[in-house]
Every structure is written in structure tokens, then in C-alpha cells.
Motif scaffolding. Structure first.
Motif, mmCIF file in Angstrom:
data_model
loop_
_atom_site.group_PDB
_atom_site.id
_atom_site.type_symbol
_atom_site.label_atom_id
_atom_site.label_comp_id
_atom_site.label_asym_id
_atom_site.label_seq_id
_atom_site.Cartn_x
_atom_site.Cartn_y
_atom_site.Cartn_z
ATOM 1 N N ASP A 35 0.871 -1.170 0.000
ATOM 2 C CA ASP A 35 0.000 0.000 0.000
ATOM 3 C C ASP A 35 0.909 1.220 0.000
ATOM 4 O O ASP A 35 1.474 1.576 1.038
ATOM 5 C CB ASP A 35 -0.900 -0.006 1.241
ATOM 6 C CG ASP A 35 -1.799 1.216 1.306
ATOM 7 O OD1 ASP A 35 -1.678 2.138 0.456
ATOM 8 O OD2 ASP A 35 -2.636 1.271 2.222
ATOM 9 N N SER A 93 10.691 6.568 1.223
ATOM 10 C CA SER A 93 9.360 6.004 1.015
ATOM 11 C C SER A 93 9.433 4.970 -0.101
ATOM 12 O O SER A 93 10.406 4.895 -0.842
ATOM 13 C CB SER A 93 8.367 7.106 0.650
ATOM 14 O OG SER A 93 8.747 7.693 -0.576
ATOM 15 N N GLU A 131 7.678 -6.391 12.583
ATOM 16 C CA GLU A 131 6.814 -5.881 11.513
ATOM 17 C C GLU A 131 5.746 -6.905 11.141
ATOM 18 O O GLU A 131 6.015 -8.107 11.115
ATOM 19 C CB GLU A 131 7.641 -5.528 10.278
ATOM 20 C CG GLU A 131 8.486 -4.296 10.467
ATOM 21 C CD GLU A 131 9.139 -3.837 9.175
ATOM 22 O OE1 GLU A 131 8.608 -4.122 8.077
ATOM 23 O OE2 GLU A 131 10.192 -3.187 9.267
ATOM 24 N N GLN A 178 13.896 5.280 7.471
ATOM 25 C CA GLN A 178 12.601 5.922 7.569
ATOM 26 C C GLN A 178 12.422 7.090 6.618
ATOM 27 O O GLN A 178 11.303 7.506 6.358
ATOM 28 C CB GLN A 178 12.322 6.343 9.015
ATOM 29 C CG GLN A 178 13.151 7.502 9.503
ATOM 30 C CD GLN A 178 14.568 7.117 9.883
ATOM 31 O OE1 GLN A 178 15.014 5.989 9.704
ATOM 32 N NE2 GLN A 178 15.320 8.075 10.378
ATOM 33 N N THR A 184 4.223 -1.255 8.110
ATOM 34 C CA THR A 184 2.875 -1.608 8.561
ATOM 35 C C THR A 184 2.190 -2.633 7.653
ATOM 36 O O THR A 184 1.067 -3.044 7.944
ATOM 37 C CB THR A 184 1.976 -0.357 8.646
ATOM 38 O OG1 THR A 184 1.787 0.175 7.327
ATOM 39 C CG2 THR A 184 2.586 0.690 9.571
ATOM 40 N N TRP A 185 2.834 -3.051 6.579
ATOM 41 C CA TRP A 185 2.187 -3.919 5.606
ATOM 42 C C TRP A 185 2.038 -5.350 6.123
ATOM 43 O O TRP A 185 2.996 -5.943 6.620
ATOM 44 C CB TRP A 185 2.975 -3.972 4.318
ATOM 45 C CG TRP A 185 3.062 -2.680 3.566
ATOM 46 C CD1 TRP A 185 2.299 -1.546 3.758
ATOM 47 C CD2 TRP A 185 3.968 -2.370 2.519
ATOM 48 N NE1 TRP A 185 2.682 -0.572 2.886
ATOM 49 C CE2 TRP A 185 3.707 -1.045 2.108
ATOM 50 C CE3 TRP A 185 4.974 -3.076 1.885
ATOM 51 C CZ2 TRP A 185 4.414 -0.420 1.086
ATOM 52 C CZ3 TRP A 185 5.679 -2.472 0.865
ATOM 53 C CH2 TRP A 185 5.400 -1.161 0.470
ATOM 54 N N ASP A 214 0.413 4.162 0.169
ATOM 55 C CA ASP A 214 -0.017 5.262 1.037
ATOM 56 C C ASP A 214 0.283 5.018 2.512
ATOM 57 O O ASP A 214 -0.011 5.867 3.349
ATOM 58 C CB ASP A 214 -1.523 5.503 0.860
ATOM 59 C CG ASP A 214 -1.854 5.988 -0.542
ATOM 60 O OD1 ASP A 214 -1.019 6.720 -1.133
ATOM 61 O OD2 ASP A 214 -2.924 5.622 -1.058
ATOM 62 N N THR A 215 0.843 3.838 2.835
ATOM 63 C CA THR A 215 1.191 3.542 4.228
ATOM 64 C C THR A 215 2.652 3.103 4.287
ATOM 65 O O THR A 215 3.198 2.589 3.304
ATOM 66 C CB THR A 215 0.301 2.431 4.821
ATOM 67 O OG1 THR A 215 0.497 1.232 4.083
ATOM 68 C CG2 THR A 215 -1.172 2.823 4.779
ATOM 69 N N PRO A 216 3.287 3.267 5.421
ATOM 70 C CA PRO A 216 4.700 2.869 5.539
ATOM 71 C C PRO A 216 4.856 1.346 5.364
ATOM 72 O O PRO A 216 4.018 0.577 5.855
ATOM 73 C CB PRO A 216 5.074 3.283 6.960
ATOM 74 C CG PRO A 216 4.031 4.246 7.400
ATOM 75 C CD PRO A 216 2.787 3.903 6.643
#
Length: 184
Positions: free
Chosen positions: A17, A88, A55, A85, A24-25, A19-21
């Protein structure tokens, strides 16, 4: 199967995704299915312990493997990915270029607060803390490539480019390669 001391696993394919870091996937359905298949191949080495990065994609990978083996998991923050971090995911091509810059400058903190050299050393320290062997350790592509390449005298970037999700390196007590288990 004998000779295994460490089974270093790259997590299964995540549900990307942009749109998310990436931290977090979770795993995607195909990733979960591939990890199930990998767990069957790992079982022959009779692991006694499973450790994982915190994670979600790594933790889910470890949970599937541990479930198949009847083991519990130890969440170890030392098994996390290279700390970058400030990079992206973006497009696939842009991501690959940014990762190439990390491997090209292993002593510099490219896009993060940790150099590639520091990430590889951190992973080595974390793995050394786990005494149960054979150990399954679930981690991430960049840090796994840095660690395995150093052990086996390989180019870390070439190794990273050829990794699958999931992928596993079965290593003996001296750090030699027993088997690579790759699932596309």
C-alpha cells in the motif's frame, strides 16, 4: 536433513500500500500461501525455535511457520529491516534505485539513521542472542542480504535483487550454506 543451525527467512510477499509505511504492511493472500509451502520445506530441518522482526509481514510469516512446526515465536526488534525511515516506497523503479544507493555506500546512512554496515552487524548480534538451534529467524530483504552476503562472500546488492518473497537460507554452525529455499 541435518547440518542446519540457522534458517534465515525473508518474509512472504506483503500487501503493498504505497499510502502507508512498509513497516505496517501485512502479508497478501499469495504471500501467506507461499509461506505455508516454505514452512513445509523448513520442517525437515526440525527447528526448535522461531524468532521474528516485529513488523506485521515478518510476524505473520513467523506465525505461519511456527504454527506448522508447533513452536511459539519470539519477537526480536533486532531482526527488523535496515532503518531507512526517510525513504518512502514510491514507484518500484524509484524504490530499487534507493536501495541500490544503500548497497553502494554501506558506510553511509543513506536515507536513514543506520548504515548498511550497522544494519548487518545489528542482525548478527540479534541472531547470536538466540541459543536454540536450529533457529528460524524471520527478517527482511535488505538486512538479510547484507548478513548472508558477508557470510558467503557474495555481492549484497546482487543477492537482494534475486531474493523472493519468501526466501530462506539454511546455514550450518560455521555460517556455510546448506540450502537455499526460494519460492517465487
Amino acid at each position: 536433513m541435518t547440518g542446519a543451525s540457522l534458517i534465515l527467512v525473508r518474509h512472504g510477499r506483503p500487501a503493498i500500500d504505497p499510502d502507508t509505511p512498509p513497516t505496517t504492511w501485512p502479508l497478501c493472500p499469495e504471500g501467506r500461501a507461499a509461506v505455508e509451502a516454505l514452512a513445509g520445506k523448513i520442517a525437515g530441518y526440525r527447528p526448535v525455535a522461531v524468532a521474528t522482526s516485529p513488523e506485521p509481514k515478518a510476524r505473520e510469516t513467523a506465525e505461519i511457520i511456527a504454527g506448522r512446526l508447533g513452536l511459539t515465536i519470539d519477537i526480536d526488534p533486532g531482526l527488523h529491516e535496515h532503518k531507512r525511515q526517510h525513504l518512502s516506497f514510491g514507484t518500484e523503479a524509484a524504490f530499487r534505485e534507493r536501495i541500490a544507493s544503500i548497497f553502494a555506500s554501506p558506510g553511509e546512512a543513506v536515507g536513514g539513521i543506520e548504515t548498511a554496515d550497522e544494519a548487518g552487524e545489528r542482525l548478527a548480534r540479534a541472531l547470536a542472542q538466540h541459543k536454540g538451534r536450529p533457529l528460524v529467524a524471520v527478517t527482511h530483504g535488505t538486512v538479510l542480504s547484507l548478513y548472508v552476503a558477508k557470510l558467503l562472500g557474495l555481492d549484497a546488492h546482487d543477492l537482494w535483487r534475486n531474493l523472493h518473497t519468501p526466501d530462506a537460507f539454511v546455514l550450518d554452525a560455521q555460517g556455510g550454506l546448506v540450502e537455499r529455499i526460494s519460492l517465487p
